[in-house]
Design an enzyme around this catalytic site. Structure first.
Site, PDB file in Angstrom:
ATOM      1  N   ASP A  97       0.833  -1.198   0.000  1.00 53.68           N
ATOM      2  CA  ASP A  97       0.000   0.000   0.000  1.00 53.68           C
ATOM      3  C   ASP A  97       0.873   1.255   0.000  1.00 53.68           C
ATOM      4  OD1 ASP A  97      -2.341   1.816   0.758  1.00 53.68           O
ATOM      5  OD2 ASP A  97      -3.276  -0.158   0.807  1.00 53.68           O
ATOM      6  N   HIS A 100      -4.056   4.979   4.275  1.00 53.06           N
ATOM      7  CA  HIS A 100      -4.699   3.753   3.782  1.00 53.06           C
ATOM      8  C   HIS A 100      -4.026   2.488   4.310  1.00 53.06           C
ATOM      9  CE1 HIS A 100      -6.342   1.204   0.355  1.00 53.06           C
ATOM     10  NE2 HIS A 100      -7.406   1.901   0.716  1.00 53.06           N
ATOM     11  N   SER A 139     -11.383  -1.865   0.325  1.00 49.09           N
ATOM     12  CA  SER A 139     -10.052  -1.710   0.928  1.00 49.09           C
ATOM     13  C   SER A 139     -10.028  -2.278   2.334  1.00 49.09           C
ATOM     14  CB  SER A 139      -9.673  -0.229   0.992  1.00 49.09           C
ATOM     15  OG  SER A 139      -9.473   0.295  -0.288  1.00 49.09           O
TER      16      SER A 139
END
Length: 581
Positions: A110, A151, A327
């Site tokens: 990520d 994230h 996600s």
């Protein structure tokens, strides 16, 4: 009521009789004893029976000191944020059996991980981490004013946040190790960066979690390039000492405007594609549907309740309740797979897919458009949710006694190379009849994945719709219409549409491909190739598995295999006798 197992024997129970109303019960007994037709009156003693496999929410007790644990409804759903009690990953059962992910490393590919976060630091695997965006071993997120690069840290917390430390929440596999692979934070992606990330330390990293892919704009058709494809192939064949790296992929956030079979990462046979549901069992509004999705976990996407999101770690030592999208779904699945690997470290990448099919549950997942169906061997699936929501308790129990599935074979079942025109208002229907390479070394009898490699274009690609039906009658939607896709030139060039919906079926017979346009606008197109590729085993994968629950999908599948094996043995014997005569 007359009882069927004893002549002249009756079961008498007065209606609306409560245990405390002893006087009324006594009067009923005295009345029966005085009746000349009654020979004897015996009171029946009451005793308890319990539903096996039934999990009462009230009986679940997990003591955690982490302040957000009670808000992590996807771990234990007691109805928080107006959710449906019991609709969760059933991690409590896995934890109760002693599985917490110990000894397993999950890499989060990520935008980096805040490895200094107090809820992640103790489980951070620095040796297995790397920053491919900056080419150094420190995958710390680049600072931005809007915390854009949070994230990866949020995904990491879902998997490996430490337990009982009074910080944030708890990871699904809270004793696992988490590695950070920073590879999303640069102006553009390259094949080398992707391939390097996917192949980073495959003998140390067990599971790779990816919550990214091509743009979810409803008009992109894209997938891994040459080096990345080779890296993934090497991963499943050579990773983890030959057992195979496990790649977990978020199915995508394009909603009803997109189709995850247009995403070559999520639709790869080598990845486990994960979709999401919200806490009451509905689909999230951003969920993409496709026939390659194997299973689902949880996220948020409809409710305005501030606690309906996914609670996890955030940048700079903070916590959040607002993680969402598929996600959030993929790391939850990675955590469940870590629990299964702890239960049985010898599981291969294919074993994990079989376990996902067999132990995922319909539970209370539902969608207004796509209904639940059964394939040709009775396995229940949904075009959005795959084979259901992952069940950690069921998976670790089955994984513990699991025997590695038989060798996998690949059969090119047939190929049509002629140009076939597609017109509005009608459907192009093509068929391929196959014996699935019977009599050859690569014979496939029990299906895992099926690929339809298609070259097709049209005056508007987004209006194309492709369905494929197996010989056992299972229809897979290979491509749904995509309203935002106006392409009229490129089309699909040897694109491998994939389905998992025919899992376990016998592929021998006639396959049917239907191609047409949706909508009122006049369209035209041409299909130039359809190649059918079958992937699976020659021998039955479940015959040697141990069955503990005779109501399970494993029990049903094993029974089906035994019956088919017996039928084929009888048929072979008859043919042998006839040939002798």
């Amino acid at each position: 009521i007359a009882l069927p197992f004893g002549e002249g024997l009756f079961h008498f129970y007065p209606q609306n009789t409560h245990q405390r109303r002893s006087k009324r019960s006594l009067r009923h007994r005295q009345h029966l004893e005085k009746d000349r037709r009654v020979k004897n009156v015996l009171d029946q003693e009451g005793f308890g029976r319990q539903k096996r496999g039934y999990r009462s929410i009230d009986e679940i007790y997990i003591k955690m000191t982490d302040p957000l644990f009670s808000k992590q409804w996807y771990l234990i759903n007691t109805g928080q944020a107006d959710g449906t009690p019991g609709l969760d990953l059933n991690v409590a059962e896995a934890w109760g059996l002693g599985y917490t992910g110990r000894g397993i490393t999950i890499a989060i590919m990520d935008d980096g991980i805040d490895y200094l976060h107090p809820d992640l630091a103790s489980n951070y695997n620095a040796e297995a981490s790397f920053d491919f965006s900056s080419n150094d071993p420190y995958p710390y997120p680049r600072y931005t004013n809007d915390w854009f690069n949070s994230h990866g840290t949020r995904c990491a917390g879902e998997v490996s946040a430490a337990a009982n430390n009074n910080i944030c929440g708890v990871g699904v596999a809270y004793n696992s190790k988490v590695a950070g692979i920073r590879m999303l934070d640069q102006p553009f992606m390259t094949d080398i960066i992707e391939a390097s990330s996917i192949s980073h330390m495959p003998q140390v990293i067990d599971i790779y979690s990816a919550s990214w892919g091509p743009t979810d704009d409803g008009k992109t058709v894209d997938g891994p390039r040459e080096l990345t494809l080779q890296a993934m192939a090497d991963g499943v064949n050579k990773g983890r000492g030959g057992k195979g790296s496990i790649y977990v992929w978020a199915s995508g956030d394009g909603g009803s405007y997109d189709d995850c079979n247009c995403d070559g990462y999520a639709s790869s046979m080598w990845t486990i594609s994960i979709n999401s549901a919200i806490n009451d069992g509905r689909t999230a509004l951003y969920d993409e549907s496709c026939s390659s999705t194997l299973a689902s976990t949880f996220s948020n996407g409809r409710k305005r309740n501030p606690e309906a999101g996914v609670a996890t770690t955030d940048l700079y030592g903070n916590c959040t309740l607002r993680h969402s999208g598929t996600s959030a779904a993929a790391p939850e699945a990675a955590g469940v797979f870590a629990l299964a690997l702890e239960a049985n470290p010898n599981l291969t990448w294919r074993d994990m897919q079989h376990l996902s099919v067999l132990t995922s549950k319909r539970n209370q997942l539902h969608d207004e458009v796509h209904q639940w169906r059964r394939n040709g061997v009775g396995l229940e699936f949904n075009h959005l949710f795959g084979y259901g929501v992952l069940d950690a308790g069921s998976m670790v129990k089955m994984a513990k006694e699991w025997k590695t599935v038989p060798e996998r074979f690949h059969c090119v079942a047939g190929s049509l190379q002629d140009v076939h025109k597609i017109q509005s208002g009608g459907k192009l229907i093509l068929t391929i009849s196959t014996d699935s390479c019977h009599g050859k070394d690569n014979f496939v009898r029990y299906l895992e994945h099926v690929q339809a490699v298609v070259t097709v274009n049209g005056s508007r690609r987004g209006d194309l719709n492709i369905n494929m039906t197996s010989p056992m009658g299972t229809k897979s939607i290979l491509l749904s219409c995509r309203p935002r896709d106006d392409d009229a030139k490129v089309g699909f060039d040897k694109w491998p549409f994939m389905t998992t919906h025919t899992w376990g079926e016998d592929p021998r017979g006639t396959w049917v491909l239907e191609v047409g346009f949706q909508g009122d606008e006049p369209q035209r197109g041409a299909l130039k190739e359809w190649t059918l590729m079958l992937h699976g085993t020659q021998s039955a994968p479940y015959i040697d598995q141990i069955v503990r629950n005779y109501q399970s999908k494993l029990a049903m599948s094993k029974k089906e295999e035994l019956e088919e094996e017996l039928d084929e043995a009888v048929e072979r014997s008859l043919k042998s006798l006839l040939s002798k005569n």
